[in-house]
Design a protein around this motif. Sequence first.
Motif, PDB file in Angstrom:
ATOM      1  N   MET A  14       0.792  -1.220  -0.038  1.00 16.55           N
ATOM      2  CA  MET A  14       0.000   0.018   0.009  1.00 16.55           C
ATOM      3  C   MET A  14       1.089   1.389   0.040  1.00 16.55           C
ATOM      4  SD  MET A  14      -3.348   0.825  -0.145  1.00 16.55           S
ATOM      5  CE  MET A  14      -2.820   1.988  -1.367  1.00 16.55           C
ATOM      6  N   ASP A  17       2.749   1.799  -3.318  1.00 17.59           N
ATOM      7  CA  ASP A  17       1.484   2.308  -4.341  1.00 17.59           C
ATOM      8  C   ASP A  17       1.074   3.819  -4.032  1.00 17.59           C
ATOM      9  OD1 ASP A  17      -0.476   1.234  -6.389  1.00 17.59           O
ATOM     10  OD2 ASP A  17      -2.002   2.069  -5.159  1.00 17.59           O
ATOM     11  N   ARG A 272      -6.234  -2.904  -4.953  1.00 17.81           N
ATOM     12  CA  ARG A 272      -5.663  -1.866  -5.503  1.00 17.81           C
ATOM     13  C   ARG A 272      -6.057  -1.696  -7.116  1.00 17.81           C
ATOM     14  NH1 ARG A 272       0.316  -3.774  -4.416  1.00 17.81           N
ATOM     15  NH2 ARG A 272      -0.935  -5.710  -4.696  1.00 17.81           N
ATOM     16  N   ASP A 276      -8.441   1.546  -7.600  1.00 19.52           N
ATOM     17  CA  ASP A 276      -7.380   2.509  -7.807  1.00 19.52           C
ATOM     18  C   ASP A 276      -7.726   4.200  -8.130  1.00 19.52           C
ATOM     19  OD1 ASP A 276      -4.571   2.867  -8.952  1.00 19.52           O
ATOM     20  OD2 ASP A 276      -5.452   3.496 -10.881  1.00 19.52           O
ATOM     21  N   TYR A 279      -8.401   5.812  -4.874  1.00 22.90           N
ATOM     22  CA  TYR A 279      -7.147   6.140  -4.138  1.00 22.90           C
ATOM     23  C   TYR A 279      -6.611   7.472  -4.653  1.00 22.90           C
ATOM     24  CZ  TYR A 279      -6.654   1.726  -1.428  1.00 22.90           C
ATOM     25  OH  TYR A 279      -6.876   0.804  -0.426  1.00 22.90           O
TER      26      TYR A 279
END
Length: 335
Positions: A14, A17, A272, A276, A279
């Motif tokens: 995480m 990312d 993720r 995506d 985020y």
Amino acid sequence: MSELRIGIIGVGAMGADHAERIVRRTSGARLVAVSDPDAARAEELASRLSARVVADPLALIGARDVDAVILASPGFAHAEQLFACLEHGKPVLCEKPLTMDAASSLQVVEAEHKLGRQLIQVGFMRRFDPEYTALKQLLDSGELGRPLLLHNVHRNKANGPGFRSEMIVRDSMVHEVDVARWLLGSEISRITVHAPKPTSAVPDGVLDPQFAVFEMANGAMADVEVFVNFQVGYEVRCEAVAERGSATIGLGAGVLTRAAGHWGGAMPEDFRIRFDRAYDIEVQRWVEAVGRDEIDGPSAWDGYAAAAVCEAGLASLSTGQPVTVDLADRQAVLG
């Protein structure tokens, strides 16, 4: 401030990312430092993204060239790191959980309140997902009448051998805890967690899947199936049932194909991929809010409320009985 200088603590999946996101897809921000117990991992990421490594996470928080912090460290480290962020006046985006238990989460809420400004935003990214946002707007509009029920499905393809029963509540179901509170506009007053005979894909003693029922303070109800070793792919669905209709999200927005006697689409491998865009929106809005000396998302109180519900959920998991959520009086805590 023309550019927000960000330090990231914890650069596993995480955190790494988020580091890539800051460097490649977030405007008005710059990654300046990372910290992780795995020195080689931190050095590789920092070198690739033109940042520096700070071995001590508390030193990173106190660094003069770090304006704000993203916490992607393990939950057990969050309390100490959050208190350090408050001490240094550093805005922080904290991945869930806020802390590992309700008592320490409440202490964080109280400490922030004493400062007289909000510095902590909790990373419940579903609030930024375009589908969830659209559902929230629809429910708040009143077009469907009063929301009555919320049905949730949360499935992961697989989890590692160290993933335990309680982690399903604290690390996975916690997202639906926040979603239910947010979409239904109410605290959760009672939770019951059930566990059927586990899938053969998990070791003895691990209860997977789990099924929970949330009773909301406003009279609505929500349920969630959490299955972290589904074997197929990552799937998150949500259906809201109201007085004059229902609405469903998470049915898949990809291309539907028909070929060779089959029809269907693809399922993402993990969260993720599915979230995506959420985020990206979350981090961009956080960066912009810090520039206004604000937060723009779930607060420390939201993190505390989720911790309190999960604590009650773990108690229910062990007995199979409903457990009342022991939540502090918000007005008494925050005034």
